[in-house]
Scaffold this motif. Structure first.
Motif, PDB file in Angstrom:
ATOM      1  N   LEU A 170       0.791  -1.086   0.060  1.00 46.49           N
ATOM      2  CA  LEU A 170      -0.009  -0.119   0.004  1.00 46.49           C
ATOM      3  C   LEU A 170       0.862   1.217   0.065  1.00 46.49           C
ATOM      4  O   LEU A 170       0.558   2.386  -0.398  1.00 46.49           O
ATOM      5  CB  LEU A 170      -1.040  -0.084   1.188  1.00 46.49           C
ATOM      6  N   SER A 175       0.392   4.079  -2.655  1.00 49.55           N
ATOM      7  CA  SER A 175      -0.247   5.355  -2.197  1.00 49.55           C
ATOM      8  C   SER A 175       0.079   6.320  -3.037  1.00 49.55           C
ATOM      9  O   SER A 175      -0.725   7.270  -3.132  1.00 49.55           O
ATOM     10  CB  SER A 175       0.011   5.580  -0.675  1.00 49.55           C
ATOM     11  N   GLU A 222      -3.341   8.437   1.425  1.00 48.98           N
ATOM     12  CA  GLU A 222      -2.617   8.500   2.441  1.00 48.98           C
ATOM     13  C   GLU A 222      -2.533   7.155   3.459  1.00 48.98           C
ATOM     14  O   GLU A 222      -3.536   7.008   3.791  1.00 48.98           O
ATOM     15  CB  GLU A 222      -2.539   9.537   3.472  1.00 48.98           C
ATOM     16  N   ILE A 223      -1.493   6.694   4.071  1.00 48.43           N
ATOM     17  CA  ILE A 223      -1.607   5.516   4.968  1.00 48.43           C
ATOM     18  C   ILE A 223      -0.700   5.740   6.266  1.00 48.43           C
ATOM     19  O   ILE A 223       0.060   6.590   6.256  1.00 48.43           O
ATOM     20  CB  ILE A 223      -1.145   4.187   4.197  1.00 48.43           C
TER      21      ILE A 223
END
Ligand code: Q46
Ligand code: ZN
Length: 300
Positions: free
Chosen positions: A54, A58, A64-65
């Motif tokens: 991810l 992203s 956003e992570i």
């Protein structure tokens, strides 16, 4: 890739793997530009690989992570899981939160297992599902990503089928929104990805992960199906994918036409406000029972 009879080198495998996750994210509209996604990391191979994949996606997809690990309070195990998760998030440069179940809800998984009669993994699953949704909601995330794999989904589908749990079956989707305001949707970006490939990805990417070592492992209600599904996939590569895609394309729409999104309407739990199929949610009922039996009184 045995299904496609396609040999890939490490570099192209990594590229293929991440494209596959991207396809799942897009196919089921899991994330949109600007979304804030909280990734649940347990320290095992699936969740550390999810965090890494991810993170890679992203930037180009514009979301956003951040990551979170629950300290479940499994003696001799949880500390190592928290440490492994912290290390991986640190190496990848992703923000990481650690939340202790004992501090937040007043009891550990070990204590719950001692005082309730349900199988440990089933209690653990209920606590994790609840706590992660609760925390993602409190922290204002749009989506909560979990490392459920294609193998997990095939197992859940088959097990709901065997027990004729239509209500469970209709809910085994790649992405599910609660419909309640402020409650993030739950997404499963590895819905179409085999564990075998996830293990390879973790190794190629050099991700450090916790070996399976939970003292309660093997007590999940669906565990009896693991060996059967592994053999099915080994004999007929691609079987798990067709089972899960077949469920989504043909079985679920038929169920939905008859029952809608669930046999039981979801509403807000009267104690905590999170989605519940009854007046009080299963977690609040469990918590009340555990705290009472431990002599700690009170519920939420
Ligand atoms: S942590 Fe929890 Fe797993 Fe341990 S108690 Fe079972 S479910 S085995 S992923
Ligand atoms: Zn509740």
């Amino acid at each position: 890739m045995r299904q496609a009879n396609l040999p890939l080198c490490e570099e192209h495998f990594t590229w293929w793997f991440e494209r596959r996750v991207e396809r799942t994210l897009r196919r089921y509209s899991m994330v949109g530009p600007g979304d804030k996604v909280l990734v649940a990391v347990s320290g095992g191979k699936d969740s550390v690989s999810l965090l890494c994949a991810l993170l890679e996606l992203s930037e180009e997809m514009g979301f956003e992570i951040s990551s979170i690990t629950l300290d479940l309070g499994i003696s001799g195990y949880s500390e190592a899981c928290v440490e492994a998760s912290r290390r991986v998030a640190g190496e990848l440069g992703v923000e990481h939160h650690v939340v202790s179940i004992r501090e937040r809800y007043g009891f550990t998984l070990d204590e719950a297992v001692r005082v309730v009669r349900r199988p440990p993994c089933s209690t653990c699953g209920l606590i994790k599902r609840y706590a992660l949704t609760d925390l993602a909601r409190e922290m204002g995330f749009d989506a909560l990503a979990t490392g459920h794999t294609l193998d997990d989904m095939a197992r859940f589908i088959l097990s709901s089928y065997i027990s004729a749990s239509l209500d469970e079956l209709v809910r085994l989707t790649p992405s599910s929104a609660s419909g309640l305001p402020g409650v993030p949707k739950r997404i499963k970006p590895f819905y179409e990805t085999l564990e075998e490939h996830i293990r390879l990805y973790a190794e190629i990417r050099g991700l450090e992960y916790m070996p399976d070592g939970c003292p309660y492992a093997g007590t999940a209600p669906t565990d009896f199906l693991r060996a059967f599904l592994a053999e099915l996939e080994a004999r007929r590569p691609g079987s798990l994918y067709s089972m899960v895609r077949g469920y989504l394309k043909h079985i679920r729409p038929a169920l939905q036409a008859q029952f809608g999104d669930g046999l039981r309407e979801l509403r807000s739990c009267s104690k905590c406000g999170l989605p519940s199929s009854g007046e009080v949610c299963a977690f609040c009922r469990l918590r009340e029972k555990v705290l009472k039996r431990l002599g700690r009184g009170g519920g939420p």
